[in-house]
Structure formats: C-alpha cells, structure tokens
Design a protein around this motif. Structure first.
Motif, PDB file in Angstrom:
ATOM      1  N   THR A 173      39.041  11.952  27.677  1.00 39.92           N
ATOM      2  CA  THR A 173      38.014  11.528  28.624  1.00 39.92           C
ATOM      3  C   THR A 173      36.839  12.482  28.466  1.00 39.92           C
ATOM      4  N   ALA A 174      35.635  11.894  28.324  1.00 33.61           N
ATOM      5  CA  ALA A 174      34.472  12.724  28.048  1.00 33.61           C
ATOM      6  C   ALA A 174      33.297  12.325  28.935  1.00 33.61           C
ATOM      7  N   THR A 175      32.438  13.284  29.200  1.00 33.17           N
ATOM      8  CA  THR A 175      31.216  13.014  29.967  1.00 33.17           C
ATOM      9  C   THR A 175      30.103  12.601  29.017  1.00 33.17           C
ATOM     10  N   VAL A 176      29.176  11.800  29.552  1.00 32.97           N
ATOM     11  CA  VAL A 176      27.975  11.418  28.805  1.00 32.97           C
ATOM     12  C   VAL A 176      26.779  11.864  29.633  1.00 32.97           C
ATOM     13  N   THR A 177      26.004  12.788  29.109  1.00 33.52           N
ATOM     14  CA  THR A 177      24.875  13.331  29.848  1.00 33.52           C
ATOM     15  C   THR A 177      23.631  13.399  28.961  1.00 33.52           C
ATOM     16  N   LYS A 178      22.527  13.668  29.613  1.00 34.32           N
ATOM     17  CA  LYS A 178      21.263  13.893  28.913  1.00 34.32           C
ATOM     18  C   LYS A 178      20.971  15.386  28.918  1.00 34.32           C
ATOM     19  N   GLN A 179      20.731  15.912  27.741  1.00 36.49           N
ATOM     20  CA  GLN A 179      20.310  17.302  27.620  1.00 36.49           C
ATOM     21  C   GLN A 179      19.091  17.331  26.712  1.00 36.49           C
ATOM     22  N   GLY A 180      17.950  17.702  27.290  1.00 36.59           N
ATOM     23  CA  GLY A 180      16.718  17.627  26.518  1.00 36.59           C
ATOM     24  C   GLY A 180      16.420  16.186  26.163  1.00 36.59           C
ATOM     25  N   ASN A 181      16.229  15.913  24.894  1.00 32.51           N
ATOM     26  CA  ASN A 181      16.010  14.544  24.420  1.00 32.51           C
ATOM     27  C   ASN A 181      17.227  14.024  23.659  1.00 32.51           C
ATOM     28  N   SER A 182      18.407  14.401  24.111  1.00 37.97           N
ATOM     29  CA  SER A 182      19.631  14.020  23.408  1.00 37.97           C
ATOM     30  C   SER A 182      20.674  13.453  24.362  1.00 37.97           C
ATOM     31  N   THR A 184      26.517  15.205  19.705  1.00 38.02           N
ATOM     32  CA  THR A 184      25.187  15.117  20.301  1.00 38.02           C
ATOM     33  C   THR A 184      24.331  14.205  19.449  1.00 38.02           C
ATOM     34  N   VAL A 185      23.615  13.282  20.094  1.00 39.77           N
ATOM     35  CA  VAL A 185      22.753  12.345  19.374  1.00 39.77           C
ATOM     36  C   VAL A 185      21.316  12.506  19.882  1.00 39.77           C
ATOM     37  N   PRO A 186      20.391  12.913  19.023  1.00 40.36           N
ATOM     38  CA  PRO A 186      18.991  13.046  19.460  1.00 40.36           C
ATOM     39  C   PRO A 186      18.357  11.677  19.714  1.00 40.36           C
ATOM     40  N   VAL A 187      17.516  11.609  20.728  1.00 40.94           N
ATOM     41  CA  VAL A 187      16.777  10.383  21.039  1.00 40.94           C
ATOM     42  C   VAL A 187      15.296  10.748  21.025  1.00 40.94           C
ATOM     43  N   ARG A 227      17.749  -3.973  18.095  1.00 37.12           N
ATOM     44  CA  ARG A 227      18.076  -3.309  16.828  1.00 37.12           C
ATOM     45  C   ARG A 227      16.970  -2.353  16.380  1.00 37.12           C
ATOM     46  N   ILE A 228      16.687  -1.406  17.248  1.00 40.10           N
ATOM     47  CA  ILE A 228      15.681  -0.397  16.950  1.00 40.10           C
ATOM     48  C   ILE A 228      16.405   0.862  16.483  1.00 40.10           C
ATOM     49  N   THR A 229      16.161   1.290  15.267  1.00 41.53           N
ATOM     50  CA  THR A 229      16.827   2.467  14.715  1.00 41.53           C
ATOM     51  C   THR A 229      15.930   3.682  14.858  1.00 41.53           C
ATOM     52  N   GLU A 230      16.449   4.691  15.545  1.00 42.35           N
ATOM     53  CA  GLU A 230      15.730   5.948  15.727  1.00 42.35           C
ATOM     54  C   GLU A 230      16.636   7.077  15.255  1.00 42.35           C
ATOM     55  N   GLY A 231      16.416   7.545  14.023  1.00 40.79           N
ATOM     56  CA  GLY A 231      17.283   8.578  13.473  1.00 40.79           C
ATOM     57  C   GLY A 231      18.686   8.036  13.307  1.00 40.79           C
ATOM     58  N   PRO A 232      19.708   8.768  13.783  1.00 35.93           N
ATOM     59  CA  PRO A 232      21.085   8.288  13.639  1.00 35.93           C
ATOM     60  C   PRO A 232      21.466   7.225  14.662  1.00 35.93           C
ATOM     61  N   LEU A 233      20.610   7.010  15.651  1.00 32.38           N
ATOM     62  CA  LEU A 233      20.942   6.118  16.747  1.00 32.38           C
ATOM     63  C   LEU A 233      20.294   4.752  16.585  1.00 32.38           C
TER      64      LEU A 233
END
Length: 238
Positions: A170-179, A202-205, A94-100
C-alpha cells in the motif's frame, strides 16, 4: 308550424361567418418565427466556425493533436461582436510529457479574448484536471511489472512480480514540487528491508500544454487526477 318569436333572429346569428385571424398577422408571425430560426442557425454555425479556429490555434501551445473546443453561452453572435467569451471548455487526450502520458485533459477557460480573425488571443484563467490512468502512471515508473489499483484516501495498491512470488504494498500518492511521488507505506508478507525502494518512484510533471501548472493530486477508482491551472494563457498562429 310558425317559428316562435325571435327564432329567425337566432338562426341568422348562428349563420354569421366566424372572423378568423387577419392574414397580415399570420404572415407577421411566420416571418418572426422564420427570422428567429435563421438567427439561431447563424448563431450555431458561427459557434462551429469559432470553435474550429480557436482549436487550431490552441493546438500550437503544446498539444500533440487538435483539442476539442466548446464555446458556451447563447446568443453566441453577441460574443463574437465583442470578441469576448466567458466560458470555453477544452478537452484533449494522450498528451506525453517526459515519461508521463496524460490520458485525458479537461479544462475550463474563462475571460477568453481573441482578435477579429481568431488567430490569437488570451485565456484569462484556466482550471481543470489532467487524468492519468494507473496503467500510464505505472508505465512512467522504472518497473515494467508494476500494477497499480486504487486503495482509497489517496492510496494505491502496488503489485510487483518478484519471479517466484508477488509483492503487494500500500502506497501514498502525493505531490512534491512538480512531481507525482509514490511511496510505500506497508508491504504484505515482506519486511521493508526485503523490498527496499523497489515499489517507490517519482514522476516529474512539467511542460504541460499552454504552460499549465500542476497544483495537487487525487486518487480515483481508475487513476489519478492532477489539478492544473493557468492564468493569462496566450495563443497565436505564430
């Protein structure tokens, strides 16, 4: 009736007492076993203390709660003397980082060095997985009605309530930058123009504990796994 020749001698031999283990040897064996048990108990007790102290200090590096720390390797006391630990496991939830919200974080730290009081140290290298459930990933989008499930090969099935009907894509899940980026590939019963980008998000990490960096993403049956790494991660009581 007289005994046959040699019978008396045989009887005397049979009645000789059997020689047992010398008492001093029995005492020595017991002492060695007891010493081994005491060393093992001290070793395990030291592990519990060190794990607690390390966890308290590492918590200050961005964890909302104290992580679970497990120090591997035996004997432990030799690692204490050198203050060098080859394999340390950390787990937190349960680590909250921004919206994630990260559901669970499990990492393995190698080449861990600490000071004599376990109040500071350095994790030479860190490698592990930050797991995000589909529910938490959907909550990080701008669509509260979005439901995500696994569709295989880094794909997810996204469902959204449109009021009078439901859209499934149906959708893809990818990494773009830090998101983490979710992008629609196909929609059942609708054209892309009907839905637009409503199922894309898009969800920033960023700002992960201990300065960990996000390397890649994979889709599993229950959510997505983020491969995270770090090098020369420092922790202290300051």
């Amino acid at each position: 009736m007289a005994n046959p020749p040699g019978a008396a001698a045989v009887t005397r031999v049979e009645r000789l007492p059997r020689r047992g283990r010398p008492r001093w040897l029995t005492v020595l064996i017991c002492a060695v076993v007891l010493l081994a048990l005491l060393i093992a108990a001290a070793d395990r007790g030291g592990v519990v203390f060190a794990q607690h102290e390390m966890a308290v200090q590492i918590k200050k590096e961005g964890f909302p709660t104290t992580p679970k720390v497990t120090i591997k390797g035996f004997p432990f006391l030799t690692q204490v003397v050198s203050r060098h630990f080859g394999d340390v496991r950390l787990e937190a939830g349960r680590i909250t980082e921004g919206p994630l919200r990260i559901t669970n974080l499990k990492v393995r730290a190698r080449d861990v060095r600490v000071d004599s009081g376990f109040s500071s140290g350095t994790l030479g290298s860190v490698d592990g997985t930050a797991f995000v459930s589909f529910k938490d990933l959907a909550s990080a989008s701008d669509n509260p009605d979005l439901v995500l499930t696994a569709a295989g090969n880094n794909l997810v099935k996204a469902k959204m309530d449109l009021g009078i009907t439901e859209a499934t894509a149906t959708a893809t899940v990818t990494k773009q930058g830090n998101s983490i980026v979710v992008r629609t590939q196909s929609i059942e019963g609708f054209s892309r123009s009907d839905i637009g980008n409503d199922l894309d998000f898009t969800v920033p990490v960023k700002g992960l504990p201990m300065g960990l960096t996000f390397q890649s993403v994979t889709v599993s049956a229950a959510g997505v796994g983020l491969h995270v790494t770090g090098r020369n991660v420092k922790f202290s009581d300051s």
